[in-house]
Design an enzyme around this catalytic site. Structure first.
Site, PDB file in Angstrom:
ATOM      1  N   ARG A 223      41.116 -72.900 -12.739  1.00 14.77           N
ATOM      2  CA  ARG A 223      42.123 -72.446 -11.777  1.00 14.77           C
ATOM      3  C   ARG A 223      41.459 -71.542 -10.747  1.00 14.77           C
ATOM      4  NH1 ARG A 223      46.486 -71.157 -16.431  1.00 14.77           N
ATOM      5  NH2 ARG A 223      44.530 -70.489 -17.348  1.00 14.77           N
TER       6      ARG A 223
ATOM      7  N   TYR B  73      29.351 -72.888 -11.031  1.00 14.50           N
ATOM      8  CA  TYR B  73      29.830 -72.222  -9.824  1.00 14.50           C
ATOM      9  C   TYR B  73      28.642 -71.794  -8.980  1.00 14.50           C
ATOM     10  CZ  TYR B  73      34.728 -71.612 -11.271  1.00 14.50           C
ATOM     11  OH  TYR B  73      36.041 -71.808 -11.612  1.00 14.50           O
TER      12      TYR B  73
ATOM     13  N   ARG C 268      32.942 -63.641  -9.175  1.00 18.15           N
ATOM     14  CA  ARG C 268      32.937 -62.790  -7.980  1.00 18.15           C
ATOM     15  C   ARG C 268      32.647 -61.335  -8.323  1.00 18.15           C
ATOM     16  NH1 ARG C 268      38.435 -63.886  -5.349  1.00 18.15           N
ATOM     17  NH2 ARG C 268      37.773 -62.158  -4.022  1.00 18.15           N
TER      18      ARG C 268
ATOM     19  N   ASP D 243      40.665 -69.253  -7.571  1.00 16.13           N
ATOM     20  CA  ASP D 243      41.467 -68.250  -6.858  1.00 16.13           C
ATOM     21  C   ASP D 243      41.607 -68.597  -5.373  1.00 16.13           C
ATOM     22  OD1 ASP D 243      42.005 -66.623  -8.999  1.00 16.13           O
ATOM     23  OD2 ASP D 243      40.270 -65.315  -8.668  1.00 16.13           O
TER      24      ASP D 243
END
Lengths: 253, 253
Positions: B54, B114, B201, B56
């Site tokens: 999911r 990622y 992040r 952001d």
């Protein structure tokens, strides 16, 4: 006495949301319009700005070159960052330099480099889609390369211009055309002393038909020899085209 | 009897204009919302769609994986092209495959990759700007690499999650973190069996401060050892982050 300091700048923009470089009467969003507006906000006075190449609607630039005069003397970085602060996110001055008062971004350009990109992917990812024209999965880069071999040289390219210009005024020199292949992507890199309006996209329309197998590679030399516009293909879409670099005599800017 | 055929799809999107993956009550534009709307238009019935990760708001995907059931049996390419026809330009199904009825894009994922990207350029060109976070010209990739060495392994990463989860539920395995340098760009590629909300992040915020010289490289191991959130940096901006790939057992999709 008003001072006038000439600057040259290297400019990048996404063509997608622009109606091309040049300011137009009916006020669509053009690169020149947003740049002159940003210069005016930075300098506090109307500033005229001229470009090396007047790119068409939808055409991108990674290295457009422009010149303008400021009524104030400012550090190069200060001009770059100050003007960028007033530009929309899809246009950016990458570099600003003081220039000789006689410098003219258009007249002094010795060569320009344009890149046209196609993708053979069945689905082009959203990130790359604004910069790629689709071409069939089976498109053949070797055929396109063979067709492109007819282009380099000093020739009358009038057959490829949007409107046929008066005889003689459509002679240009193409130094090289490189057809490159990288994974599903095919690209053509053009370097020449100048290009007629719509010329690169018209040539790329022919290259694409050659790649797809609908035109023989010899179609390109036939077009140059006969000037017969009925042998053309539709112009390749604007989004595949990027003005990469403009070359000047004194340095590599 | 209604048939239900399960499909899995690989999906790419630009995060810029999306309020993240997941459908929300107050109806902002989310990827799940536009994809379920496109599926409904394609299939003529409401279709639920679930994703491996999911993402952001503002986070991009090049290889998100989703699953959904269709009440009709269709060729894989037909589903891909039919749904794409109803998707906005910033989201695309890259590939669609029939899947086992039990396939679950989230539960069956074995690893996720990622990529976080920074640019040391003084001016980031408009084309790259939606995918790059700025970092100072002098940022040091070697320092960032040294800090990242503390991450691989099976650990409690709770200190990096948006909200501290209950003890034990924040254990994840990071297989590798590669800090890469290419011209003015620095990037960090994370591969792990899963990531807590906001974790990549948050880690990248710390990496950036290490690269800038404001944190010592040892800060990363200190964070893992102490769990002290006061040692964190602000989260790195969403636009630098892309979900690249999701791995499953039976094939490389």
């Amino acid at each position: 006495m008003t001072i006038r300091i000439r600057y040259r700048a290297r400019l990048a923009y996404l063509g997608t949301e622009f109606a091309g470089w040049q300011i137009q009467k009916n006020a669509p969003r053009t690169v020149q319009a947003v740049l002159e507006a940003a210069l005016q906000r930075f300098a506090g006075a109307p500033i005229r700005c001229l470009a090396a190449g007047r790119t068409d609607a939808g055409v991108h630039a990674e290295g457009q070159v422009v010149h303008f005069d400021l009524p104030v003397q400012r550090e190069e970085q200060e001009v770059r960052d100050g003007v960028n602060a007033f530009l929309p996110a899809d246009a950016r001055l990458l570099e600003v330099r003081r220039a000789a008062p006689s410098f003219d971004a258009r007249r002094d350009a010795i060569w320009k480099e344009y890149l046209y990109r196609w993708s053979r992917e069945a689905v082009i990812p959203p990130r790359a889609a604004p910069f790629l024209a689709p071409i069939s999965v089976s498109a053949d880069a070797a055929r396109m390369r063979a067709a492109a071999e007819a282009l380099p040289g000093t020739r009358d390219f009038g057959v490829f211009s949007v409107r046929r210009p008066p005889a003689g005024s459509s002679v240009r020199t193409i130094f090289s055309v490189s057809v490159l292949e990288q994974g599903p992507e095919i690209s053509a890199l053009f370097r020449g002393n100048g290009f007629l309006r719509g010329m690169v996209r018209s040539i790329c329309g022919v290259l694409a038909e050659v790649g797809r197998g609908r035109f023989p590679p010899a179609r390109m030399s036939e077009l140059l020899e006969t000037g017969n516009r009925r042998l053309l293909a539709p112009k390749a879409p604007a989004r595949g085209l990027t003005l990469m670099r403009v070359g000047y005599g004194e340095d590599g800017f």
